[in-house]
Design an enzyme around this catalytic site. Structure first.
Site, PDB file in Angstrom:
ATOM      1  N   GLU A  26       2.580   0.783  21.217  1.00  0.00           N
ATOM      2  CA  GLU A  26       2.014   1.990  21.810  1.00  0.00           C
ATOM      3  C   GLU A  26       2.298   3.175  20.883  1.00  0.00           C
ATOM      4  O   GLU A  26       3.363   3.254  20.262  1.00  0.00           O
ATOM      5  CB  GLU A  26       2.658   2.231  23.170  1.00  0.00           C
ATOM      6  CG  GLU A  26       2.140   3.450  23.909  1.00  0.00           C
ATOM      7  CD  GLU A  26       2.839   3.671  25.240  1.00  0.00           C
ATOM      8  OE1 GLU A  26       2.193   4.170  26.169  1.00  0.00           O
ATOM      9  OE2 GLU A  26       4.044   3.326  25.355  1.00  0.00           O
ATOM     10  N   LYS A  39      -4.976   2.566  29.522  1.00  0.00           N
ATOM     11  CA  LYS A  39      -3.781   2.409  30.357  1.00  0.00           C
ATOM     12  C   LYS A  39      -4.022   2.925  31.778  1.00  0.00           C
ATOM     13  O   LYS A  39      -4.414   4.076  31.975  1.00  0.00           O
ATOM     14  CB  LYS A  39      -2.620   3.162  29.709  1.00  0.00           C
ATOM     15  CG  LYS A  39      -1.260   2.934  30.347  1.00  0.00           C
ATOM     16  CD  LYS A  39      -0.206   3.696  29.543  1.00  0.00           C
ATOM     17  CE  LYS A  39       1.199   3.471  30.059  1.00  0.00           C
ATOM     18  NZ  LYS A  39       2.182   4.277  29.281  1.00  0.00           N
ATOM     19  N   CYS A  44       2.860  -0.803  27.939  1.00  0.00           N
ATOM     20  CA  CYS A  44       4.161  -0.241  28.304  1.00  0.00           C
ATOM     21  C   CYS A  44       4.440  -0.209  29.815  1.00  0.00           C
ATOM     22  O   CYS A  44       4.760  -1.242  30.405  1.00  0.00           O
ATOM     23  CB  CYS A  44       4.304   1.144  27.683  1.00  0.00           C
ATOM     24  SG  CYS A  44       6.023   1.743  27.633  1.00  0.00           S
TER      25      CYS A  44
END
Length: 312
Positions: free
Chosen positions: A71, A146, A188
């Protein structure tokens, strides 16, 4: 440790060894090799690219078919204003450089979290945290934005308010076929939501990838245990490329990039600092494990099919 507990642990390890022996029908060097890159991004985009490109070329030299970047591989800014200023559209110069690099190396790339100015940039003045997959011809074959944004305040780690600059993605993406297997895309903080990983595996994922920039407090406590849990419950390989070290005076990351196999064993791990680790992906082993431990055949969706919603 009691004799009975020791007996169960011995049997458990033995079962895993038997599965591995049964799965290996060819030499390990014939299995696809993946590279997991660990970097320390800064606000300097040009230097970040130089660092990532060196690791990608090294991965290609070592025979990997796919390299994973963490990321924020493009940059980690000091504040939301700098993040927005440094961001680019997918068709911008930086992705163009990675496209050329993928072609040059003949390597698939998982670009784990690109600060993307989307088509709604002019209206929103906010960006997406976008996971991009490039094939070995340099073509974009998958994108995932995301969906779970990290808005948390952890004592000792400093506040994180991702939504100050970022819009959550609207949907999950179907797993993408690659030379290493079918990859389910996440980023993440998504790893804290097992519903996402279960949805991806039910859609065909064999590898889950969590490119990350974990903090120095949550990292030691949660990083490895969450990744191993996602691997075990989904019976997938988990690949987690991570940011490491100090990015600037306001932020540091935990590192410890790793690959976990479907049994929950860490099969590759980066040492301290920037670098890479390598792992073989054995899909025969994965399929054998799923056959002998068929948890997805035993699920009871009529009991928890609406998991994530409050119980009535």
């Amino acid at each position: 440790m009691t004799c009975e507990l020791q007996k169960h642990l011995t049997e458990d390890r033995g079962f895993n060894l038997i599965l591995r022996a049964m799965a290996v029908s060819s030499s390990s060097w014939e299995l696809p090799l993946v590279a997991v890159c660990q970097v320390t991004s800064t606000p300097d985009k040009e230097q970040n690219f130089i660092t990532c490109a060196e690791l990608i070329r090294e991965a290609a030299r070592l025979g990997a078919c796919l390299a994973f970047l963490p990321e924020a591989f493009d940059f980690i800014a000091r504040n939301p204003e700098e993040t927005l200023h440094l961001s680019e559209p997918l068709g911008g110069n930086l992705l163009g450089e990675y496209t050329q690099l993928a072609r040059e190396c003949g390597l698939w790339l998982s670009l784990g979290g690109f600060h993307e100015r989307g088509q709604d940039w002019e209206q929103t003045q906010k960006i997406y945290n976008c996971h991009v997959i490039l094939n070995n011809k340099g073509s974009v074959v998958a994108t995932y934005r995301k969906t779970h944004l990290c808005d948390v305040e952890i004592p000792g780690q400093g506040p994180m308010h991702e939504s100050n600059s970022t819009i959550p993605g609207p949907s999950l993406e179907s797993p993408i076929s690659t030379p290493a297997g079918k990859i389910g895309l996440a980023i993440c903080y998504d790893m804290r939501f097992p519903e996402l990983s279960l949805a991806l595996v039910q859609a065909g994922a064999e590898i889950l990838t969590y490119p990350s920039a974990f903090g120095s407090v949550t990292g030691p406590a949660h990083w490895e245990v969450l990744l191993r849990a996602r691997a075990i419950e989904s019976q997938c390989y988990v690949v987690a490329a991570a940011q490491c070290g100090r990015h600037h005076e306001k932020r540091a990351s935990y590192g410890h990039s790793m690959v976990v196999d479907p049994w929950g064993t860490v099969v590759a791990r980066c040492s301290e600092g920037p670098g890479l680790c390598l792992a073989r992906i054995d899909l025969n082993y994965l399929r054998r494990l799923r056959q002998h431990l068929p948890v997805f055949q035993h699920r009871r969706p009529e009991l928890y099919g609406h998991l994530g919603h409050p119980l009535s």
